[in-house]
Write a protein that holds these residues in place. Structure first.
Motif, short mmCIF file in Angstrom:
data_model
loop_
_atom_site.label_atom_id
_atom_site.label_comp_id
_atom_site.label_asym_id
_atom_site.label_seq_id
_atom_site.Cartn_x
_atom_site.Cartn_y
_atom_site.Cartn_z
N ARG A 106 -6.63 -8.16 -40.66
CA ARG A 106 -5.42 -7.52 -41.17
C ARG A 106 -4.43 -8.57 -41.66
O ARG A 106 -4.34 -9.66 -41.11
N VAL A 107 -3.68 -8.22 -42.69
CA VAL A 107 -2.60 -9.10 -43.15
C VAL A 107 -1.50 -9.16 -42.10
O VAL A 107 -0.87 -10.19 -41.90
N ALA A 108 -1.30 -8.04 -41.42
CA ALA A 108 -0.31 -7.98 -40.34
C ALA A 108 -0.83 -7.04 -39.27
O ALA A 108 -1.60 -6.11 -39.54
N SER A 109 -0.42 -7.28 -38.04
CA SER A 109 -0.83 -6.43 -36.92
C SER A 109 -0.09 -5.10 -36.99
O SER A 109 0.91 -4.97 -37.71
N PRO A 110 -0.55 -4.08 -36.25
CA PRO A 110 0.17 -2.79 -36.23
C PRO A 110 1.63 -2.95 -35.80
O PRO A 110 2.48 -2.14 -36.18
N ALA A 111 1.93 -4.00 -35.04
CA ALA A 111 3.31 -4.23 -34.60
C ALA A 111 4.13 -4.96 -35.65
O ALA A 111 5.33 -5.17 -35.48
N GLY A 112 3.47 -5.39 -36.75
CA GLY A 112 4.20 -6.03 -37.83
C GLY A 112 4.14 -7.54 -37.84
O GLY A 112 4.75 -8.18 -38.69
N VAL A 113 3.39 -8.15 -36.91
CA VAL A 113 3.27 -9.61 -36.88
C VAL A 113 2.30 -10.05 -37.97
O VAL A 113 1.15 -9.62 -37.99
N LYS A 114 2.76 -10.90 -38.88
CA LYS A 114 1.92 -11.34 -39.97
C LYS A 114 0.93 -12.41 -39.50
O LYS A 114 1.29 -13.31 -38.75
N ALA A 115 -0.30 -12.30 -39.99
CA ALA A 115 -1.33 -13.27 -39.61
C ALA A 115 -0.94 -14.67 -40.07
O ALA A 115 -1.22 -15.66 -39.39
N ALA A 116 -0.28 -14.76 -41.21
CA ALA A 116 0.10 -16.07 -41.75
C ALA A 116 1.17 -16.75 -40.89
O ALA A 116 1.35 -17.97 -40.98
N ASP A 117 1.87 -15.97 -40.07
CA ASP A 117 2.94 -16.53 -39.25
C ASP A 117 2.50 -16.80 -37.82
O ASP A 117 3.33 -17.16 -36.97
#
Length: 241
Positions: free
Chosen positions: A35-46
């Motif tokens: 995922r580009v971001a988790s369901p909670a909104g945490v971005k993989a790139a961060d």
């Protein structure tokens, strides 16, 4: 149903199946991406996944199968194939009560069949390092590595020198990367990464004791039950003179 009972899912056909044959139906294992971001909104790139914290891994987060087959590190150090781990399984034995010959529903001790046998596959690279029990180190490697300049080749330049000679590893690349890491003191990330550093299990894999030049005649007690050579299906063909 016809695909489920394809001969490729059973022995002996699975033993000679090519990746192309497997991926003709299972190509999603290499096409899926995190995922580009988790369901909670945490971005993989961060964020950093655990495997991104090692000096040997480079690049973005990736999926399980891609990290084992297509990432730069996998291509450089490994030569894994689909049937390296997947050796076929009988769908009739997937769950209790699934067939006339399967365990009954009342059998609470029945364990669901896995797609692979982790004891003979995953454990090879994700087991513990028996540093004290076998190598006689004063403590776990992550605690004593500075005593050895964080370099496994301090000792293993002369001990158990016939290693990684199996078809699912690129032995020359592994050795070269370990030597290259001596100056930067990251050599152990190459060795320890697969010998305890990425352990998912509480036990160690019983590696075969392939004979090496200068090997002693006395077998230590802990090695008495060890095989004398790697599994036959993974042995490299000896070059003809």
């Amino acid at each position: 149903m016809r695909a489920t009972y394809s001969p490729l899912h059973f022995k002996p056909a699975i033993e000679s199946a090519s990746d192309a044959q497997c991926l003709a139906c299972h190509k999603e294992v290499l096409e899926d991406k995190p995922r580009v971001a988790s369901p909670a909104g945490v971005k993989a790139a961060d964020s950093l996944a655990w495997y991104q914290r090692t000096s040997t891994y480079s690049g973005d987060q990736d999926t399980f199968h891609r990290r084992h087959l297509t990432t730069p590190l996998a291509k450089k150090l490994m030569n894994l194939k689909c049937n390296t781990c997947h050796q076929g399984h009988d769908p009739r034995e997937e769950a209790p009560g699934s067939s006339a010959t399967a365990a009954p529903q009342s059998d609470n001790a029945f364990t669901l069949r896995k797609q692979v046998n982790p004891e003979t596959t995953c454990l090879k690279c994700h087991g513990q390092m028996p540093a004290k029990e076998i190598m006689g180190l004063p403590g776990p490697w992550h605690e004593v590595k500075e005593m050895f300049q964080n370099d496994c080749l301090t000792c293993h330049a002369a001990i158990r020198t016939k290693r990684h000679q199996v078809t699912y590893l690129n032995a020359e690349a592994i050795e070269a990367m370990a030597v290259a890491g001596k100056e930067s003191k990251t050599a152990d990330d190459v060795c320890y990464g697969c010998h305890g550093g990425r352990s998912w299990y509480r036990i160690a894999y019983p590696y075969a004791r392939n004979a090496w030049p200068g090997m002693g005649d006395i077998t230590p007690e802990w090695a008495l039950q060890r095989p004398q050579h790697s599994e036959s299906r993974f042995l490299k063909a000896e070059p003809k003179p």
